[in-house]
Design an enzyme around this catalytic site. Sequence first.
Site, mmCIF file in Angstrom:
data_model
loop_
_atom_site.group_PDB
_atom_site.id
_atom_site.type_symbol
_atom_site.label_atom_id
_atom_site.label_comp_id
_atom_site.label_asym_id
_atom_site.label_seq_id
_atom_site.Cartn_x
_atom_site.Cartn_y
_atom_site.Cartn_z
ATOM 1 C CG ASN A 13 -15.897 63.783 5.057
ATOM 2 O OD1 ASN A 13 -15.209 62.908 5.602
ATOM 3 N ND2 ASN A 13 -15.364 64.856 4.486
ATOM 4 C CD1 TRP A 14 -18.976 59.776 9.523
ATOM 5 C CD2 TRP A 14 -17.863 58.059 10.427
ATOM 6 N NE1 TRP A 14 -19.875 58.772 9.750
ATOM 7 C CE2 TRP A 14 -19.224 57.701 10.305
ATOM 8 C CE3 TRP A 14 -16.967 57.122 10.976
ATOM 9 C CZ2 TRP A 14 -19.714 56.460 10.705
ATOM 10 C CZ3 TRP A 14 -17.447 55.880 11.368
ATOM 11 C CH2 TRP A 14 -18.812 55.560 11.238
ATOM 12 C CE LYS A 15 -15.135 67.463 7.073
ATOM 13 N NZ LYS A 15 -15.129 68.926 7.074
ATOM 14 C CG HIS A 105 -12.962 67.309 1.848
ATOM 15 N ND1 HIS A 105 -12.452 68.294 2.652
ATOM 16 C CD2 HIS A 105 -14.269 67.201 2.152
ATOM 17 C CE1 HIS A 105 -13.429 68.761 3.421
ATOM 18 N NE2 HIS A 105 -14.543 68.102 3.141
ATOM 19 C CD GLU A 107 -11.705 69.256 6.037
ATOM 20 O OE1 GLU A 107 -11.694 68.029 6.216
ATOM 21 O OE2 GLU A 107 -12.670 69.984 6.374
ATOM 22 C CD GLU A 175 -17.907 69.303 1.082
ATOM 23 O OE1 GLU A 175 -18.746 68.909 1.901
ATOM 24 O OE2 GLU A 175 -16.688 69.097 1.221
ATOM 25 N N GLY A 181 -17.635 73.764 8.126
ATOM 26 C CA GLY A 181 -17.348 73.848 9.558
ATOM 27 C C GLY A 181 -17.514 75.239 10.134
ATOM 28 C CB SER A 221 -22.587 74.940 7.833
ATOM 29 O OG SER A 221 -21.259 75.285 8.240
HETATM 30 P P1 13P Z 1 -19.403 70.555 7.844
HETATM 31 O O1 13P Z 1 -20.748 69.882 7.576
HETATM 32 O O2 13P Z 1 -18.847 70.232 9.188
HETATM 33 O O3 13P Z 1 -19.465 72.000 7.525
HETATM 34 O O4 13P Z 1 -18.355 69.888 6.815
HETATM 35 C C1 13P Z 1 -18.680 69.784 5.481
HETATM 36 C C2 13P Z 1 -17.676 68.918 4.826
HETATM 37 O O5 13P Z 1 -16.523 69.278 4.694
HETATM 38 C C3 13P Z 1 -18.121 67.603 4.345
HETATM 39 O O6 13P Z 1 -17.185 67.020 3.512
#
Ligand code: 13P
Length: 263
Positions: A13-15, A105, A107, A175, A181, A221
Amino acid sequence: MAAVKRVPFIAGNWKMNLDHLQSIAFVQKLAWSLKDANHDFGAVEVAVFPPFTDLRSVQTLISGDKLEVAYGAQDVSQFDSGAYTGEISGAFLKALDCAYVIIGHSERRTMHAESDEVVAAKSAAAVKHGIVPVICVGETAEDLEKHGPSAVPVAQLKAALAGLSGAVDIVVAYEPVWAIGSGLAATPEQAEQVCAALRKVIADTLGKDVADATRILYGGSVKAANIAGFMREPNVDGALVGGASLDTKEFSDIARFQKHVGT
Ligand code: 13P
C-alpha cells in the site's frame, strides 16, 4: 482444519507516495528485482496499490511488459456514477483492470470518517464490479486495552460482510492501528489470534468454503526482518505493507519470505 492451499499474498500500500512517472520506474525496478531473484509469482502473489493517478501508467507498463505483478486501488466509491465530486467508481477501476481495491483502511476510517456501513457498501460495490476488496480491520491501542485483542476487528469484519453473500472472493487485512507506521509490529502470536477469529467470522457469515479460501493478511510495521514469523502462522496468509513497500529491495525481500522463513 482441512489443508487448504491459499496462495500467499504480499501487498504494497503506497498510500500517498510516488506520482505516475515514479510509479513506472518503481514497478519496473520491482519486477526486475523479483525476476533476478527467480521469484515464483504462482507461489507468492505480489501486488501494488498506487494512488489513483498512477493506475493507468501502472496498467500500461504491466500489460505491455507482461509483468506478473498485480495492482489495485486504495479506495472506491460505494456508488457507480453521479454527483460525487472526487469519488472514483468501481466501474472506472475495472476499466483499468484493477484486480483489487483496499477498503476501510484505518487512515480512511479515521481521517475520512468512514463508518462500518460505508465500508460494507464499498465492499459490495467492489464485488459488484468484479474487483476483489481487501477489507481492512483493526483496533486502536485504546480499543485493545478496553476490549481485548479481537473484539473490535471481529465487529468491524461482521459489519463489512453484511452486504456480501455466496462464494465471494475477498481478502481481509488485519491492521492494528497501533502497529501502523509505528515500527512496533504485533507479535506473530497476536496476529494469529486475531486472524483466526476473523476466519471464524467469515465461516459464520459466508460459510466454511469461503473462509478456507480467503486470504487474511497482517499489516503494521511489516519488514523483511519480521515477515517470516508472521508467515509461519496458519491463519496469516500474507501482509499488507506500507512504508517498507516503497523500497524495491525491502519489498522484494518481503515477497521472497519463503527464502528466509526457516531462518
Ligand atoms: P506500515 O507498514 O508503514 O506500518 O503501514 C501499514 C499499512 O497501513 C498498510 O496498509
